[in-house]
Design a protein around this motif. Structure first.
Motif, PDB file in Angstrom:
ATOM      1  N   ILE A 101      -4.563  -2.444  -6.258  1.00  0.00           N
ATOM      2  CA  ILE A 101      -3.845  -1.665  -4.603  1.00  0.00           C
ATOM      3  C   ILE A 101      -2.396  -1.311  -4.980  1.00  0.00           C
ATOM      4  CG2 ILE A 101      -2.783  -1.544  -1.990  1.00  0.00           C
ATOM      5  CD1 ILE A 101      -6.360  -1.041  -3.192  1.00  0.00           C
ATOM      6  N   MET A 102      -2.301   0.194  -4.574  1.00  0.00           N
ATOM      7  CA  MET A 102      -0.849   0.755  -5.100  1.00  0.00           C
ATOM      8  C   MET A 102      -0.222   1.230  -3.046  1.00  0.00           C
ATOM      9  SD  MET A 102       0.783   0.061  -7.909  1.00  0.00           S
ATOM     10  CE  MET A 102       1.846   1.513  -8.076  1.00  0.00           C
ATOM     11  N   VAL A 103       0.743   1.571  -3.108  1.00  0.00           N
ATOM     12  CA  VAL A 103       1.425   1.966  -1.747  1.00  0.00           C
ATOM     13  C   VAL A 103       2.158   2.988  -2.325  1.00  0.00           C
ATOM     14  CG1 VAL A 103       2.830   1.390   0.097  1.00  0.00           C
ATOM     15  CG2 VAL A 103       1.893  -0.499  -0.550  1.00  0.00           C
ATOM     16  N   GLN A 104       1.867   3.960  -1.245  1.00  0.00           N
ATOM     17  CA  GLN A 104       2.463   5.240  -1.780  1.00  0.00           C
ATOM     18  C   GLN A 104       2.561   5.506   0.006  1.00  0.00           C
ATOM     19  OE1 GLN A 104      -0.031   8.717  -3.526  1.00  0.00           O
ATOM     20  NE2 GLN A 104       1.892   9.385  -4.289  1.00  0.00           N
ATOM     21  N   PRO A 105       4.065   5.763   0.130  1.00  0.00           N
ATOM     22  CA  PRO A 105       4.746   6.913   1.234  1.00  0.00           C
ATOM     23  C   PRO A 105       4.969   7.876   1.168  1.00  0.00           C
ATOM     24  CG  PRO A 105       6.086   5.173   0.362  1.00  0.00           C
ATOM     25  CD  PRO A 105       5.225   5.512  -1.257  1.00  0.00           C
ATOM     26  N   VAL A 106       4.389   8.722   2.399  1.00  0.00           N
ATOM     27  CA  VAL A 106       4.467   9.722   2.766  1.00  0.00           C
ATOM     28  C   VAL A 106       5.061  10.750   3.696  1.00  0.00           C
ATOM     29  CG1 VAL A 106       2.666  11.702   3.429  1.00  0.00           C
ATOM     30  CG2 VAL A 106       1.740   9.327   1.889  1.00  0.00           C
TER      31      VAL A 106
END
Length: 275
Positions: free
Chosen positions: A174-179
């Protein structure tokens, strides 16, 4: 109190409402067929594309969203944030449990694989986290609005890391991607804040003349395993979003008026986690 639309505004409101009903009708049957044959349905995303266009949104995507095994973390201004982001990447969302009981809206949210959580069910927190882990294990992209409420587009509230417990420890891969959602000059006009009722905001947005640009900035993803615990993951995501907002606006963010005593939160839009 929200000002009532004039005659032209009511005409736009009715026209857009009818188009939204038509969009549901167009997508309903093929979506049901995809589900019948247990195929991944593209129709929720296409429905969200229709919703944004009907509501006057002209979305521009900046950066590349990850397609799977990703936890999106975004700032939050409006109920429009949901179709705007979903139209760009087909993500599912985390929403307050109350939304699941809302007529029509709750059903539509379930079609988009929304994970409903209840902040009142303290005994069920572990089960809610398990639901999120199951969703991520099925290669869903899931989006959370960790501010817990909406702001005016000029501010960024502290993030509430409660549901980031699903990332502590992070599931494999799992990766975290800020938006970052940037509504530009119309941010304060579109934002759903304060004591405004949801139906009043919907009337105001749907009766609005013309279209407006919304830029969805998909920032560089990061590996949550590089950060020790949900608080560190939460802090890193917020830092990146704040830095990007400052760069986009060209000036520092301002404090959100009365956020520490905000008593009215728009219902059914975002989960309000508590530490």
């Amino acid at each position: 109190m929200t000002a009532r639309p004039d005659a032209a505004g009511w005409a736009r409101l009715v026209g857009r409402a009818l188009l939204l009903v038509l969009a549901v009708a167009i997508c309903l049957v093929p979506h049901a067929l995809w589900q019948l044959f247990r195929l991944p349905s593209p129709w929720p995303k296409w429905f969200m594309v229709m919703v944004t266009r009907i509501c006057g949104v002209r979305r521009v995507s900046v950066g590349v969203p990850l397609k799977r095994d990703v936890f999106f973390v975004a700032n939050h201004l409006s109920w429009l944030d949901i179709p705007v982001i979903a139209s760009a990447n087909g993500t599912a969302f985390i929403a307050k449990e109350e939304l699941s009981r809302a007529p029509v809206i709750g059903w539509l949210a379930r079609q988009n694989r929304t994970v409903f959580v209840s902040r009142a069910d303290r005994m069920g927190v572990a089960e809610q986290i398990n639901q999120l882990r199951d969703a991520l294990a099925e290669a869903w992209a899931v989006t959370i609005f960790p501010e817990g409420t909406t702001t005016d587009g000029q501010s960024l509230l502290p993030f509430k890391p409660s549901l980031l417990a699903v990332l502590d420890p992070p599931p494999p891969g799992i990766m975290v991607q800020p938006v970052v959602l940037d509504y530009g000059k119309v941010a304060q006009e579109i934002a759903w804040v304060g004591i405004e009722e949801g139906q009043d905001n919907a009337v105001r947005v749907l009766s609005r003349k013309g279209s407006f640009r919304v830029a969805v900035h998909f920032l560089e993803p990061f590996n949550p395993r590089d950060y020790p615990g949900r608080k560190a993951i939460n802090a890193e995501a917020r830092r990146r979003i704040e830095d990007a907002l400052v760069a986009i606006r060209g000036r520092p963010l301002r404090p959100f008026p009365g956020h520490d005593v905000l008593a009215t939160v728009p219902p059914g839009v975002a989960y309000e986690g508590a530490e």
